[in-house]
Design a protein around this motif. Structure first.
Motif, PDB file in Angstrom:
ATOM      1  N   VAL A   9     -39.680  83.988  46.330  1.00  0.00           N
ATOM      2  CA  VAL A   9     -39.185  85.361  46.214  1.00  0.00           C
ATOM      3  C   VAL A   9     -40.309  86.354  46.511  1.00  0.00           C
ATOM      4  O   VAL A   9     -40.114  87.339  47.232  1.00  0.00           O
ATOM      5  CB  VAL A   9     -38.608  85.586  44.804  1.00  0.00           C
ATOM      6  N   ASP A  10     -41.485  86.109  45.956  1.00  0.00           N
ATOM      7  CA  ASP A  10     -42.627  86.997  46.212  1.00  0.00           C
ATOM      8  C   ASP A  10     -42.964  87.058  47.693  1.00  0.00           C
ATOM      9  O   ASP A  10     -43.271  88.130  48.237  1.00  0.00           O
ATOM     10  CB  ASP A  10     -43.854  86.509  45.432  1.00  0.00           C
ATOM     11  N   ALA A  11     -42.896  85.905  48.350  1.00  0.00           N
ATOM     12  CA  ALA A  11     -43.219  85.864  49.784  1.00  0.00           C
ATOM     13  C   ALA A  11     -42.233  86.692  50.589  1.00  0.00           C
ATOM     14  O   ALA A  11     -42.620  87.439  51.499  1.00  0.00           O
ATOM     15  CB  ALA A  11     -43.224  84.411  50.263  1.00  0.00           C
ATOM     16  N   VAL A  12     -40.952  86.575  50.251  1.00  0.00           N
ATOM     17  CA  VAL A  12     -39.921  87.356  50.950  1.00  0.00           C
ATOM     18  C   VAL A  12     -40.140  88.851  50.715  1.00  0.00           C
ATOM     19  O   VAL A  12     -40.087  89.658  51.660  1.00  0.00           O
ATOM     20  CB  VAL A  12     -38.512  86.935  50.471  1.00  0.00           C
ATOM     21  N   ALA A  13     -40.391  89.229  49.467  1.00  0.00           N
ATOM     22  CA  ALA A  13     -40.559  90.644  49.127  1.00  0.00           C
ATOM     23  C   ALA A  13     -41.768  91.248  49.840  1.00  0.00           C
ATOM     24  O   ALA A  13     -41.671  92.333  50.437  1.00  0.00           O
ATOM     25  CB  ALA A  13     -40.694  90.808  47.618  1.00  0.00           C
ATOM     26  N   ALA A  24     -36.513  87.722  54.917  1.00  0.00           N
ATOM     27  CA  ALA A  24     -35.388  88.136  54.065  1.00  0.00           C
ATOM     28  C   ALA A  24     -34.076  87.627  54.651  1.00  0.00           C
ATOM     29  O   ALA A  24     -33.219  87.091  53.932  1.00  0.00           O
ATOM     30  CB  ALA A  24     -35.369  89.656  53.931  1.00  0.00           C
ATOM     31  N   ALA A  25     -33.903  87.796  55.958  1.00  0.00           N
ATOM     32  CA  ALA A  25     -32.677  87.326  56.612  1.00  0.00           C
ATOM     33  C   ALA A  25     -32.541  85.815  56.478  1.00  0.00           C
ATOM     34  O   ALA A  25     -31.460  85.294  56.177  1.00  0.00           O
ATOM     35  CB  ALA A  25     -32.695  87.737  58.083  1.00  0.00           C
ATOM     36  N   ALA A  26     -33.662  85.099  56.661  1.00  0.00           N
ATOM     37  CA  ALA A  26     -33.630  83.638  56.549  1.00  0.00           C
ATOM     38  C   ALA A  26     -33.332  83.206  55.119  1.00  0.00           C
ATOM     39  O   ALA A  26     -32.625  82.209  54.889  1.00  0.00           O
ATOM     40  CB  ALA A  26     -34.964  83.054  57.007  1.00  0.00           C
ATOM     41  N   HIS A  27     -33.854  83.949  54.144  1.00  0.00           N
ATOM     42  CA  HIS A  27     -33.643  83.629  52.729  1.00  0.00           C
ATOM     43  C   HIS A  27     -32.154  83.653  52.386  1.00  0.00           C
ATOM     44  O   HIS A  27     -31.661  82.781  51.653  1.00  0.00           O
ATOM     45  CB  HIS A  27     -34.405  84.635  51.871  1.00  0.00           C
ATOM     46  N   VAL A  28     -31.444  84.610  52.921  1.00  0.00           N
ATOM     47  CA  VAL A  28     -29.997  84.684  52.672  1.00  0.00           C
ATOM     48  C   VAL A  28     -29.276  83.549  53.399  1.00  0.00           C
ATOM     49  O   VAL A  28     -28.406  82.877  52.828  1.00  0.00           O
ATOM     50  CB  VAL A  28     -29.429  86.042  53.123  1.00  0.00           C
ATOM     51  N   GLU A  37     -24.931  81.588  45.065  1.00  0.00           N
ATOM     52  CA  GLU A  37     -26.349  81.610  45.393  1.00  0.00           C
ATOM     53  C   GLU A  37     -26.644  82.701  46.422  1.00  0.00           C
ATOM     54  O   GLU A  37     -27.656  83.396  46.335  1.00  0.00           O
ATOM     55  CB  GLU A  37     -26.781  80.240  45.936  1.00  0.00           C
ATOM     56  N   ARG A  38     -25.752  82.828  47.388  1.00  0.00           N
ATOM     57  CA  ARG A  38     -25.946  83.855  48.406  1.00  0.00           C
ATOM     58  C   ARG A  38     -25.983  85.243  47.766  1.00  0.00           C
ATOM     59  O   ARG A  38     -26.802  86.089  48.129  1.00  0.00           O
ATOM     60  CB  ARG A  38     -24.836  83.771  49.447  1.00  0.00           C
ATOM     61  N   TRP A  39     -25.090  85.473  46.789  1.00  0.00           N
ATOM     62  CA  TRP A  39     -25.072  86.782  46.129  1.00  0.00           C
ATOM     63  C   TRP A  39     -26.361  87.033  45.361  1.00  0.00           C
ATOM     64  O   TRP A  39     -26.906  88.143  45.378  1.00  0.00           O
ATOM     65  CB  TRP A  39     -23.863  86.910  45.202  1.00  0.00           C
ATOM     66  N   LEU A  40     -26.877  86.011  44.667  1.00  0.00           N
ATOM     67  CA  LEU A  40     -28.128  86.173  43.941  1.00  0.00           C
ATOM     68  C   LEU A  40     -29.251  86.593  44.894  1.00  0.00           C
ATOM     69  O   LEU A  40     -30.101  87.427  44.551  1.00  0.00           O
ATOM     70  CB  LEU A  40     -28.498  84.865  43.238  1.00  0.00           C
ATOM     71  N   ARG A  41     -29.232  86.040  46.096  1.00  0.00           N
ATOM     72  CA  ARG A  41     -30.275  86.379  47.067  1.00  0.00           C
ATOM     73  C   ARG A  41     -30.055  87.784  47.637  1.00  0.00           C
ATOM     74  O   ARG A  41     -31.031  88.506  47.886  1.00  0.00           O
ATOM     75  CB  ARG A  41     -30.306  85.320  48.174  1.00  0.00           C
ATOM     76  N   LEU A  42     -28.817  88.169  47.814  1.00  0.00           N
ATOM     77  CA  LEU A  42     -28.540  89.534  48.253  1.00  0.00           C
ATOM     78  C   LEU A  42     -28.986  90.537  47.199  1.00  0.00           C
ATOM     79  O   LEU A  42     -29.532  91.599  47.524  1.00  0.00           O
ATOM     80  CB  LEU A  42     -27.045  89.701  48.548  1.00  0.00           C
ATOM     81  N   GLN A  47     -32.946  94.734  45.407  1.00  0.00           N
ATOM     82  CA  GLN A  47     -34.025  95.183  44.525  1.00  0.00           C
ATOM     83  C   GLN A  47     -35.308  95.429  45.317  1.00  0.00           C
ATOM     84  O   GLN A  47     -36.054  96.369  45.019  1.00  0.00           O
ATOM     85  CB  GLN A  47     -34.251  94.144  43.428  1.00  0.00           C
ATOM     86  N   VAL A  48     -35.558  94.586  46.318  1.00  0.00           N
ATOM     87  CA  VAL A  48     -36.724  94.802  47.181  1.00  0.00           C
ATOM     88  C   VAL A  48     -36.575  96.122  47.933  1.00  0.00           C
ATOM     89  O   VAL A  48     -37.526  96.895  48.083  1.00  0.00           O
ATOM     90  CB  VAL A  48     -36.886  93.623  48.168  1.00  0.00           C
ATOM     91  N   ALA A  49     -35.348  96.398  48.386  1.00  0.00           N
ATOM     92  CA  ALA A  49     -35.095  97.622  49.155  1.00  0.00           C
ATOM     93  C   ALA A  49     -35.169  98.873  48.289  1.00  0.00           C
ATOM     94  O   ALA A  49     -35.387  99.971  48.808  1.00  0.00           O
ATOM     95  CB  ALA A  49     -33.724  97.532  49.833  1.00  0.00           C
ATOM     96  N   GLU A  50     -34.999  98.732  46.970  1.00  0.00           N
ATOM     97  CA  GLU A  50     -35.127  99.892  46.087  1.00  0.00           C
ATOM     98  C   GLU A  50     -36.525 100.502  46.192  1.00  0.00           C
ATOM     99  O   GLU A  50     -36.686 101.721  46.130  1.00  0.00           O
ATOM    100  CB  GLU A  50     -34.853  99.479  44.635  1.00  0.00           C
ATOM    101  N   ARG A  51     -37.506  99.659  46.348  1.00  0.00           N
ATOM    102  CA  ARG A  51     -38.897 100.136  46.419  1.00  0.00           C
ATOM    103  C   ARG A  51     -39.218 100.721  47.796  1.00  0.00           C
ATOM    104  O   ARG A  51     -39.926 101.724  47.894  1.00  0.00           O
ATOM    105  CB  ARG A  51     -39.832  98.970  46.096  1.00  0.00           C
ATOM    106  N   ASP A  52     -38.691 100.068  48.840  1.00  0.00           N
ATOM    107  CA  ASP A  52     -38.968 100.511  50.205  1.00  0.00           C
ATOM    108  C   ASP A  52     -37.915  99.885  51.105  1.00  0.00           C
ATOM    109  O   ASP A  52     -37.826  98.662  51.191  1.00  0.00           O
ATOM    110  CB  ASP A  52     -40.375 100.064  50.626  1.00  0.00           C
ATOM    111  N   ASP A  53     -37.093 100.702  51.769  1.00  0.00           N
ATOM    112  CA  ASP A  53     -35.998 100.154  52.574  1.00  0.00           C
ATOM    113  C   ASP A  53     -36.237 100.268  54.082  1.00  0.00           C
ATOM    114  O   ASP A  53     -35.312 100.056  54.868  1.00  0.00           O
ATOM    115  CB  ASP A  53     -34.674 100.816  52.204  1.00  0.00           C
TER     116      ASP A  53
END
Length: 303
Positions: A9-13, A24-28, A37-42, A47-53
């Protein structure tokens, strides 16, 4: 969260914040059609996009027909809407903030509808729609139409049921009875390995939060329902990240219901950690947890 998952998760963020949306796309996509599981990843990506989109905007520009990117965008609009509104009751929200809240929700609904057109079988956009529907206070008939479309795509999706439960609760568009009826149906249709039966525990928590506490179900049938939830959760894999919270709530409710044998089983599965609701709602969570566990242990026929 397991250490290996936290690292991923840290690596994706950090890749996203450094301008690379591809991880991020690959993670989903790695979740395939495991919709929970897909929803949890979305949710993580939102949450990552909240900081910077900026990375999300790049992803959408590079892949305009990517349903995942479009869904994260719609989720982000939902989040921004609720930040504007706040978590208080409607009478505490100013007219200006409420108007902006509704405007953002309508924008999120439109974004989710557009996302749904990109992947007809993906339930993700529909989860966003029923979330927006609650805030928009859509009529029950319209909500039911959205719900049936979502249910058709993912009949046992955990988050879709949680969002629908919120719609049917008394503080939004339903009542205590409608909410509890919905939660009981979720228990009965929960498949093996799914935490869906835990929705009943969340409904009980919602009852307890009402300004004038609603009477919690206390009939023998209601107590049997708790044991049904316990049997269902026993089939959920231990690595499911939703399971610990549900076990704590279940142990608490079983002690209240005087089903001490089953409560003791839950405490044995929980172990010694008590940093979760309902214990953390008390001034001394450790003492509250220890007391409930001791009651289960001393009154259980299995101790």
């Amino acid at each position: 969260m397991p250490a290996h998952r936290a690292l991923a998760v840290d690596a994706v963020a950090h890749a996203a914040w450094n301008g690379d949306w591809r991880p991020a796309a690959a993670h989903v996509e790695e979740a395939g059609q495991n919709w929970d599981e897909r929803w949890l990843r979305l949710e993580l990506l939102e949450q990552v996009a909240e900081r910077d989109d900026a990375w999300l905007n790049d992803w959408r520009a590079a892949r305009p027909k990517d349903c995942a990117a479009a869904t994260v965008h719609a989720q982000l609009l939902i989040h921004r809407a609720w930040v504007v509104r706040g978590s208080g009751y409607a009478y505490t929200v100013s007219a200006d903030r409420m108007a902006l809240f509704m405007s953002l929700l309508k924008e999120a609904m439109e974004a989710a509808e557009e996302a749904a057109q990109l992947a007809s079988d993906d339930p993700g956009p529909w989860v966003v729609m029923i979330t927006a529907a609650r805030g928009l206070r859509l009529e029950r008939d319209r909500f039911q139409q959205l719900w049936l479309e979502l249910y058709k795509r993912a009949p046992h999706h955990y988050m879709e049921h949680w969002q629908a439960l919120q719609y049917w609760c008394a503080k939004w568009a339903g009542s205590n009875k409608l909410m509890m009826d919905f939660a009981e149906r979720a228990v009965h249709r929960a498949p093996a390995g799914s935490p869906l039966a835990g929705l009943y525990l969340l409904a009980l928590e919602e009852l307890g939060r009402r300004p004038r506490h609603a009477a919690l179900p206390s009939s023998p049938v209601a107590k049997d329902m708790l044991e049904s939830v316990a049997r269902s959760l026993d089939q959920v894999p231990d690595h499911d990240e939703r399971l610990p919270r549900l076990r704590h709530l279940l142990a608490h409710r079983l002690v209240e219901a005087r089903r001490y044998d089953v409560a003791l089983e839950q405490f044995q599965r929980i172990g010694r950690w008590c940093g979760a609701e309902p214990w953390t709602k008390h001034r001394d969570p450790v003492a509250t947890f220890d007391r409930a566990r001791a009651v289960a242990a001393t009154r259980s026929r299995r101790s």
